[in-house]
Design an enzyme around this catalytic site. Structure first.
Site, short mmCIF file in Angstrom:
data_model
loop_
_atom_site.label_atom_id
_atom_site.label_comp_id
_atom_site.label_asym_id
_atom_site.label_seq_id
_atom_site.Cartn_x
_atom_site.Cartn_y
_atom_site.Cartn_z
N ARG A 28 29.72 -14.24 23.36
CA ARG A 28 30.83 -14.62 22.49
C ARG A 28 32.17 -14.54 23.45
O ARG A 28 32.78 -15.42 23.44
CB ARG A 28 31.05 -14.04 21.39
CG ARG A 28 29.87 -14.26 20.15
CD ARG A 28 29.78 -13.46 18.92
NE ARG A 28 29.62 -11.89 19.56
CZ ARG A 28 29.93 -10.97 18.76
NH1 ARG A 28 30.49 -10.99 17.56
NH2 ARG A 28 29.82 -9.72 19.35
N ASN A 46 28.08 -14.51 16.30
CA ASN A 46 26.52 -14.45 16.19
C ASN A 46 26.21 -14.55 14.82
O ASN A 46 26.97 -14.11 13.67
CB ASN A 46 26.31 -12.53 16.52
CG ASN A 46 26.55 -12.23 17.78
OD1 ASN A 46 26.62 -13.25 18.84
ND2 ASN A 46 26.96 -11.20 18.07
#
Length: 103
Positions: A28, A46
């Protein structure tokens, strides 16, 4: 239509989901960094299924560059098995002002 005209006049939006070893490997953070470098907006997060999902918006050429990065590069420790893109469309304006990580 020339590539230059398309790049300057056309905004795109696309949803994505990345499969493989993409959690616990700073995916990320690197996605957010790459998006800012390219100048695209959107988000990343996620999922409970062990994938990373999100949305990217921006000029068509920049969105295509981000799609390539999400498919082939990722974070240094990640292993991308496949990336699924959906809901790809032309948009008249951006829905986000930056790129962020969602939780």
């Amino acid at each position: 239509m020339s590539a230059l005209t398309k790049a300057s006049g056309s905004l795109k939006s696309v949803d994505y989901e990345v499969f493989g070893r993409v959690q616990g490997v700073c995916f990320r953070m690197y996605t957010e960094e790459e998006a800012r470098k390219l100048g695209v907006v959107g988000w990343v997060k996620n999922t409970s299924q062990g994938t990373v999902t999100g949305q990217v918006q921006g000029p068509e050429d920049k969105v295509n560059a981000m799609k390539s990065w999400l498919s082939k590069v990722g974070s240094p420790s990640s292993r991308i098995d496949r990336t699924k893109f959906s809901n790809e469309k032309e948009i008249s304006k951006l829905d986000f002002s930056g790129f962020s990580t969602r939780y």
